[in-house]
Design a protein around this motif. Structure first.
Motif, short mmCIF file in Angstrom:
data_model
loop_
_atom_site.label_atom_id
_atom_site.label_comp_id
_atom_site.label_asym_id
_atom_site.label_seq_id
_atom_site.Cartn_x
_atom_site.Cartn_y
_atom_site.Cartn_z
N UNK A 84 9.15 12.89 -0.90
CA UNK A 84 8.94 14.21 -1.16
C UNK A 84 7.55 14.74 -1.30
N UNK A 85 6.67 13.80 -1.02
CA UNK A 85 5.12 14.02 -1.54
C UNK A 85 4.81 14.26 -2.79
N UNK A 111 14.10 -3.24 5.06
CA UNK A 111 14.17 -1.73 5.26
C UNK A 111 13.53 -0.86 4.12
N UNK A 112 13.61 -1.39 3.14
CA UNK A 112 12.78 -0.30 2.24
C UNK A 112 11.13 -0.52 2.50
N UNK A 113 10.78 -1.47 3.09
CA UNK A 113 9.25 -1.96 3.38
C UNK A 113 9.11 -0.88 4.80
N UNK A 114 10.13 -0.93 5.62
CA UNK A 114 9.90 0.13 6.66
C UNK A 114 9.87 1.46 6.60
N UNK A 115 10.87 1.74 5.53
CA UNK A 115 10.97 3.35 4.84
C UNK A 115 9.53 3.78 4.45
N UNK A 116 8.95 2.86 3.49
CA UNK A 116 7.69 3.13 2.93
C UNK A 116 6.52 3.32 4.03
N UNK A 117 6.58 2.42 4.88
CA UNK A 117 5.58 2.51 5.86
C UNK A 117 5.76 3.94 6.64
N UNK A 129 7.24 6.64 5.59
CA UNK A 129 6.99 7.81 4.64
C UNK A 129 5.54 7.78 4.43
N UNK A 130 4.81 6.75 4.50
CA UNK A 130 3.14 6.90 4.05
C UNK A 130 2.62 7.44 5.36
N UNK A 131 3.27 6.97 6.62
CA UNK A 131 2.45 7.53 8.03
C UNK A 131 2.62 9.11 8.10
N UNK A 132 3.65 9.29 7.59
CA UNK A 132 4.13 10.92 7.72
C UNK A 132 3.14 11.74 6.71
N UNK A 133 3.45 11.29 5.49
CA UNK A 133 2.96 12.13 4.28
C UNK A 133 1.80 11.65 3.50
N UNK A 134 1.37 10.44 3.93
CA UNK A 134 0.12 9.88 3.26
C UNK A 134 0.06 9.50 1.79
N UNK A 135 -1.12 8.86 1.26
CA UNK A 135 -1.20 8.77 -0.14
C UNK A 135 -2.37 9.43 -0.65
N UNK A 136 -2.33 9.57 -1.88
CA UNK A 136 -3.31 10.31 -2.58
C UNK A 136 -4.55 9.15 -2.63
N UNK A 137 -5.79 9.61 -2.68
CA UNK A 137 -7.15 8.41 -2.77
C UNK A 137 -6.66 7.59 -3.83
N UNK A 179 2.92 -5.82 7.89
CA UNK A 179 2.02 -5.77 9.22
C UNK A 179 3.00 -5.90 10.09
N UNK A 180 3.98 -7.10 9.90
CA UNK A 180 4.72 -7.22 10.95
C UNK A 180 5.91 -6.48 11.08
N UNK A 181 6.33 -5.54 10.10
CA UNK A 181 7.27 -4.41 10.01
C UNK A 181 6.73 -3.36 10.56
N UNK A 182 5.37 -3.08 10.45
CA UNK A 182 4.71 -1.72 10.94
C UNK A 182 4.62 -1.97 12.34
N UNK A 183 4.46 -3.05 12.90
CA UNK A 183 4.13 -3.47 14.16
C UNK A 183 5.43 -2.85 15.05
N UNK A 184 6.68 -3.21 14.36
CA UNK A 184 7.98 -2.67 15.36
C UNK A 184 8.55 -1.42 14.63
N UNK A 185 7.85 -0.62 14.14
CA UNK A 185 8.42 0.59 13.41
C UNK A 185 7.53 1.70 13.65
N UNK A 186 6.63 1.65 14.63
CA UNK A 186 5.60 2.49 15.01
C UNK A 186 4.83 3.24 13.80
N UNK A 187 4.46 2.30 12.98
CA UNK A 187 3.64 2.75 11.78
C UNK A 187 2.44 2.16 11.61
N UNK A 188 1.71 1.62 12.95
CA UNK A 188 0.31 1.02 12.81
C UNK A 188 -0.77 1.95 12.66
#
Ligand code: URA
Length: 436
Positions: free
Chosen positions: A12-13, A36-42, A44-52, A164-173
């Motif tokens: 929800x940003x 599954x949660x690690x992949x979803x986190x990656x 969501x961060x990829x799309x919406x970003x994090x604050x500094x 990293x291993x999860x990002x590698x297969x979820x297009x979130x590198x």
């Protein structure tokens, strides 16, 4: 804390609190966060970003998920990190040069990734050098020699290994937030007092575009400094290989020639000096960047850095007196073949990524994590941008295991080099700097 509630906020940003981001970064190493949660986190961060602030907290949580070294030494604990390139063995020069000026350098490094060379693979071209040592031995080598270039043990930032291993297969590198947390969680686990980053841009870099490189450098500097480690970054050119060799043993040869002043590879030397000078000035170990550069230059030209490197090699299982005997210690490929240009003109561009891939296809890098690399193969005498070409002067030398492979590589090298009728200028080596 609850992983599901944190995911909902990132989706929800809603800004994460520092506590939430830190908890998630730490929990990624255990059962409180599922794959599954690690992949979803990656994603969501990829799309919406994090604050500094959340980016810093996530990095700290990931750093603290494993061993974090602590030191009690008579000098500062410093390091350098590069985002990766082709023909770039700066770490092998800079670690001993920093040790020579009184710093301690526990450099946790990586292996080749994609088309880029890996510091550990280069060092393992030296017979006997063992990169994977435990924390006790690392501590001993750093204390006695001043520098040790090693691989990460399984206990360094386990959260990053999983994510990293999860990002590698979820297009979130390709996420600046996640790349920043990934790189720095491992680097900062070495217990550093200061860090300098070499963020590469150009055809052989992961960040081909200079604006992307600046964005990543800014994020790395802010997060590392925010996590308590004074840090600066230089953006440096990777539109052509940094030295005139790309491979493993051939890059160690470049380093030894530069350290022993047999022949200095000027671009390699210049970037090493610039990074070292920047770090010494940032840490107030030199009055200015120029004064820092002079110290590093002197550490190399005096032969002191070569001696340190030699001692490190011996302490890590390699031969004694490497700085004197390196010429007969390194593996040599059975086939050497010169490559000639097919046109007369000037080299106007080099596809450095393609040259990195030539090294991989010769067997000097990995396509699969399990591939064994051949340390002897690669390219040397790579001509630089601006070089005048004709059909008689080689533009590179191929080191291969067979003539068939050498012929294939020669064709790939020719395809990677653009020749035009007009002389072009050398690209600027140091493109910019980022301070907090
Ligand atoms: N190197 C890392 O260690 N992590 C990334 O995410 C990218 C490059």
């Amino acid at each position: 804390m609850d992983a599901g509630a944190i995911l909902q906020k990132v989706k929800q940003k809603d800004p994460l609190t520092n506590g939430e981001a830190r908890w998630f970064g730490h929990a990624l190493s255990g059962a409180d966060v599922s794959d599954a949660q690690a992949g979803a986190f990656a994603m969501a961060v990829c799309l919406n970003g994090l604050s500094p602030a959340a980016r810093v907290a996530l990095t700290e949580g990931m750093r603290d998920s494993g061993d974090v070294l602590q030191w009690d030494l008579p000098g500062p604990v410093l390091d350098k990190h590069s985002t990766g390139g082709v023909g770039d063995p700066v770490s092998l020069l800079l670690a001993p040069a920093l040790a020579e000026v009184g710093a301690y350098v526990p450099m946790i490094s990586g292996r080749g990734l994609g088309h880029t060379g890996g510091t550990l693979d280069k060092l393992e071209a030296i017979p006997g050098y063992v990169c994977d040592i435990g924390p006790q031995r690392l501590r001993h080598v750093v204390e006695t020699v001043g520098c040790a270039i090693v691989g990460a043990t399984g206990r360094v930032a386990p959260s990053d290994r999983r994510l990293y291993a999860i990002r590698d297969v979820t297009a979130t590198v390709a996420s600046v937030d996640l790349i920043t947390a990934s790189i720095l969680s491992k680097k900062l686990a070495a217990g550093l007092d200061g860090l300098v980053l070499d963020v590469k841009t150009g055809s052989g870099a992961f960040m081909v575009d200079v604006e992307d490189a600046k964005h990543l450098a800014q994020s790395l500097v802010e997060v590392s400094s925010g996590a308590g480690c004074p840090t600066s970054a230089l953006i440096t050119d990777m539109s052509q290989p940094l030295s005139s060799s790309a491979g493993n043993a051939v890059e160690v040869v470049e380093v030894m020639k530069t350290l022993t002043a047999e022949r200095s590879s000027d671009r390699l030397l210049d970037v090493s000096i610039a990074l070292g000078g920047e770090l010494l000035a940032r840490m107030k170990l030199a009055e200015s960047v120029e004064a820092g550069c002079s110290k590093i230059r002197e550490a190399i030209s005096s032969g002191g850095a070569a001696e340190r490197f030699s001692k490190m090699v011996y302490a890590m299982g390699g031969p004694k007196d490497f700085s004197e005997t390196w010429q007969c210690r390194l593996p040599e490929a059975p086939v050497l073949q010169e490559v000639f240009a097919t046109e007369t003109g000037y080299i106007s561009a080099i596809d450095s990524r393609a040259l990195g891939n030539v090294v991989v296809s010769l067997g000097g890098g990995r396509r699969l994590e399990t591939d064994r690399i051949d340390p002897s193969v690669g390219l040397s005498q790579i001509a630089r941008i601006g070089t005048k070409t004709d059909r008689k002067t080689p533009i590179a030398m191929i080191h291969a295991t067979s003539e068939i492979r050498a012929n294939q590589a020669a064709e790939q090298v020719r395809n990677a080099i653009t020749i035009s009728g007009k002389a072009s200028e050398q690209p600027e080596l140091i493109i910019g700097g980022i301070k907090p």
